[in-house]
Enzyme design. Structure first.
Site, short mmCIF file in Angstrom:
data_model
loop_
_atom_site.label_atom_id
_atom_site.label_comp_id
_atom_site.label_asym_id
_atom_site.label_seq_id
_atom_site.Cartn_x
_atom_site.Cartn_y
_atom_site.Cartn_z
CE LYS A 123 -6.26 32.78 19.21
NZ LYS A 123 -5.66 32.27 18.14
CG ASN A 167 -4.23 22.72 9.88
OD1 ASN A 167 -2.88 22.33 10.04
ND2 ASN A 167 -5.09 22.28 10.67
O1 C5P Z 1 -8.48 29.82 18.54
P1 C5P Z 1 -7.30 29.20 17.86
O2 C5P Z 1 -7.23 28.08 17.11
O3 C5P Z 1 -6.32 30.57 17.18
O4 C5P Z 1 -6.28 28.69 19.29
C1 C5P Z 1 -5.27 28.32 19.08
C2 C5P Z 1 -4.72 27.63 20.20
O5 C5P Z 1 -5.97 26.64 20.87
C3 C5P Z 1 -3.79 26.37 20.29
O6 C5P Z 1 -3.02 26.06 21.38
C4 C5P Z 1 -4.51 25.18 19.80
O7 C5P Z 1 -3.96 24.16 20.18
C5 C5P Z 1 -5.72 25.43 20.54
N1 C5P Z 1 -7.07 24.80 19.97
C6 C5P Z 1 -7.57 23.59 20.52
N2 C5P Z 1 -8.90 23.24 19.94
C7 C5P Z 1 -9.32 23.82 19.01
C8 C5P Z 1 -8.82 25.10 18.51
C9 C5P Z 1 -7.53 25.44 18.96
O8 C5P Z 1 -7.18 23.16 21.40
N3 C5P Z 1 -10.51 23.47 18.50
#
Ligand code: C5P
Length: 414
Positions: free
Chosen positions: A343, A213
C-alpha cells in the site's frame, strides 16, 4: 533527554496504575533514574516485581521497614530526587497531601520532600468533581504542587467524564518542562498546517439507506488532537461519528468520500496529511432519489457500485500542493505487513501506520491499537497501547521528522 535526572515516582491505588508501568519505561528510555514507592492499594493493581523490573531498582513500600530505612530512609528518598511524580494520584492520596497526613511511606515522603511535586490525578468523575477533592486540589495548587490532567473520556468504571489519568506522553512532557529540559510549552509543530481524515464515510443507497463501515473515528480524532497539542493548525475532515470534535481543531463534517476529498483539497496547502478515515471504496452508481420500495412479488433492487476517489493517493500525488509528509493507515485482517508495504508503494504516501483489524483484535470501535509504522526503509512494531497513545507517538514522530535538518541541494548525493 532526562539522562542523569532522578525521579521519585509514587504510585497510588487506581486502575490507571498500569499506565505508570509505561511511564517508568519511557523515563528509563530517556535516561532518568527512577525510584518507585507503592502505596498498599497500588499493589492491588501493579506488582512490586514488575515495577522493580522496569525501574531496574528496588521498590519501596514500607515506612517501618528496617532494611528500607537502613538503606534509604524516607527523608533521603524524598530529597534525592529532582522531581517527585505522583501517578496515579488517587483522591485519597491527594486528600492526605492536602491535610499533611503522613501515615505511610508515600504520604510521609510527600510531606518530607523539598523538591517540586507533580500529580497526575486519576479517579471516577464524581470523586473528581466532589467539592472535597476540588478543594484539596486547589489547596495543593496554592502550595505550588504541579498537576497534569485529568482528561475527559470513558473511565474504567464505565462512567464518562473527567477523571482519566493524563496519558504517558502528556506526563512525560510535563516532567520535561518541570525539569527544564523542555521549554515551558513545547510546540514543535507551531506554524505547520495539518489535514487529518477520520471516521467512516456514508455512501447513500437512497435517501434513507447508506453503505457504511465500523470505523469509530477514535484514532483519527486522537491524531488531530495530538497534532494540535504539538502546535499544528489542524483541519479535521470527519465522516459521521459520535465523538465530540477535539478542542482547538477546525472540523469539517462530511458524509461521502467525494465530499471528504473535496474538503481535503480545499484545506490545502498543508505540511502534513494523515489519512486515518475508513473511506468506502465504492459508492452507489445511481442512488435512488426516493426510498426503494418493496413491491409485491418483485425481487430486491440491484445496486451497482462505482469506485470512490482515493483521497490518500490523490494527496500523495507529486505536485506543488503535495504536503511534505503524507501518512496513510492500513487496516488489514491478514498479511498485515505484506499488504501495508504494498500500500505504501501503491498510494505514493511517505509512511503507513498498519493495524490489525481482524475481529479478534478488537481494534475497530475499541480503545486499543497495535500498530506498525512503515516508512520506505524501516518497519517499527509498536507495543499494544491506547489509541490516544498511538496518536501521541505518531505526532511526536511527525514533529521529529520536521525537526530533522533536511539535506540542502549541495548535500544531496549526485
Ligand atoms: O486502500 P485502503 O482503503 O486499504 O487504504 C487505506 C488508506 O487509504 C487509509 O489511510 C485511508 O484513509 C486511505 N483511503 C483514502 N481514500 C480511499 C480509500 C482509502 O484516503 N478512497
Amino acid at each position: 533527554m532526562l539522562s542523569g535526572r532522578r525521579i521519585l515516582l509514587i504510585i497510588s491505588g487506581g486502575i490507571a496504575a498500569y499506565k505508570s508501568l509505561d511511564l517508568i519505561r519511557r523515563l528509563r528510555e530517556q535516561g532518568a533514574a527512577v525510584r518507585c514507592v507503592l502505596t498498599e492499594s497500588a499493589t492491588q493493581f501493579v506488582t512490586p516485581l514488575s515495577v522493580a523490573a522496569l525501574s531496574e531498582h528496588k521498590v519501596y513500600q514500607d515506612l517501618f521497614s528496617l532494611t528500607d530505612e537502613a538503606e534509604m530512609g524516607h527523608i533521603r528518598l524524598s530529597r534525592e530526587a529532582d522531581l517527585v511524580v505522583v501517578a496515579p494520584a488517587s483522591a485519597n492520596l491527594i486528600a492526605k497531601m492536602a491535610c499533611g497526613l503522613a501515615d505511610d511511606l508515600a504520604s510521609t515522603a510527600l510531606l518530607a520532600t523539598d523538591k517540586p511535586v507533580l500529580i497526575a490525578p486519576a479517579m471516577n468523575v464524581f470523586m473528581w468533581n466532589h467539592p472535597a477533592t476540588q478543594g484539596n486540589v486547589a489547596a495543593l495548587a496554592a502550595r505550588g504542587v504541579h498537576r497534569v490532567g485529568p482528561g475527559a473520556g470513558e473511565l474504567a468504571c464505565g462512567e464518562v467524564g473527567e477523571g482519566r489519568m493524563a496519558d504517558v506522553p502528556e506526563i512525560m512532557a510535563a516532567i520535561g518542562r518541570l525539569i527544564g529540559v523542555l521549554p515551558p510549552e513545547a510546540k514543535p509543530l507551531a506554524g505547520r498546517r495539518a489535514i487529518v481524515t477520520s471516521g467512516p464515510t456514508h455512501e447513500p443507497i437512497d435517501p434513507v439507506r447508506f453503505i457504511a463501515n465500523r470505523s469509530s473515528g477514535k484514532q483519527g480524532h486522537a491524531v488531530a488532537a495530538a497534532l494540535h497539542r504539538l502546535g499544528a493548525e489542524v483541519t479535521l475532515v470527519s465522516g459521521p461519528v459520535t465523538l465530540p470534535p477535539p478542542e482547538g481543531v477546525e472540523i469539517v463534517p462530511v458524509e461521502t468520500a467525494a465530499q471528504m476529498l473535496e474538503a481535503c483539497l480545499a484545506a490545502l496547502p498543508a505540511d502534513i496529511a494523515v489519512c486515518a478515515a475508513a473511506v468506502a471504496d465504492w459508492r452507489v452508481s445511481n442512488p435512488g432519489a426516493q426510498k426503494h420500495k418493496k413491491t409485491e412479488g418483485g425481487g430486491p433492487p440491484t445496486i451497482a457500485l462505482t469506485p470512490n476517489p482515493d483521497i490518500l493517493a490523490t494527496l500523495s500525488q507529486p505536485g506543488e500542493l503535495r504536503p511534505a509528509l503524507v501518512v496513510g493507515f492500513a487496516a488489514e485482517t491478514e498479511l498485515l505487513l505484506q499488504h501495508a508495504s504494498a500500500k505504501l508503494a501503491r498510494k505514493g504516501c511517505d509512511w503507513i501506520v498498519a493495524n490489525d483489524v481482524s475481529p479478534a483484535s478488537g481494534t475497530f470501535g475499541g480503545d486499543q491499537n497495535a500498530v506498525h509504522l512503515l516508512t520506505p526503509d524501516t518497519v517499527e512494531a509498536w507495543p499494544r497501547m491506547g489509541k490516544e497513545l498511538v496518536a501521541e507517538r505518531l505526532a511526536e514522530r511527525i514533529a521529529a521528522h520536521f525537526a530533522k535538518p533536511h539535506p540542502t541541494t549541495s548535500e544531496v548525493p549526485a
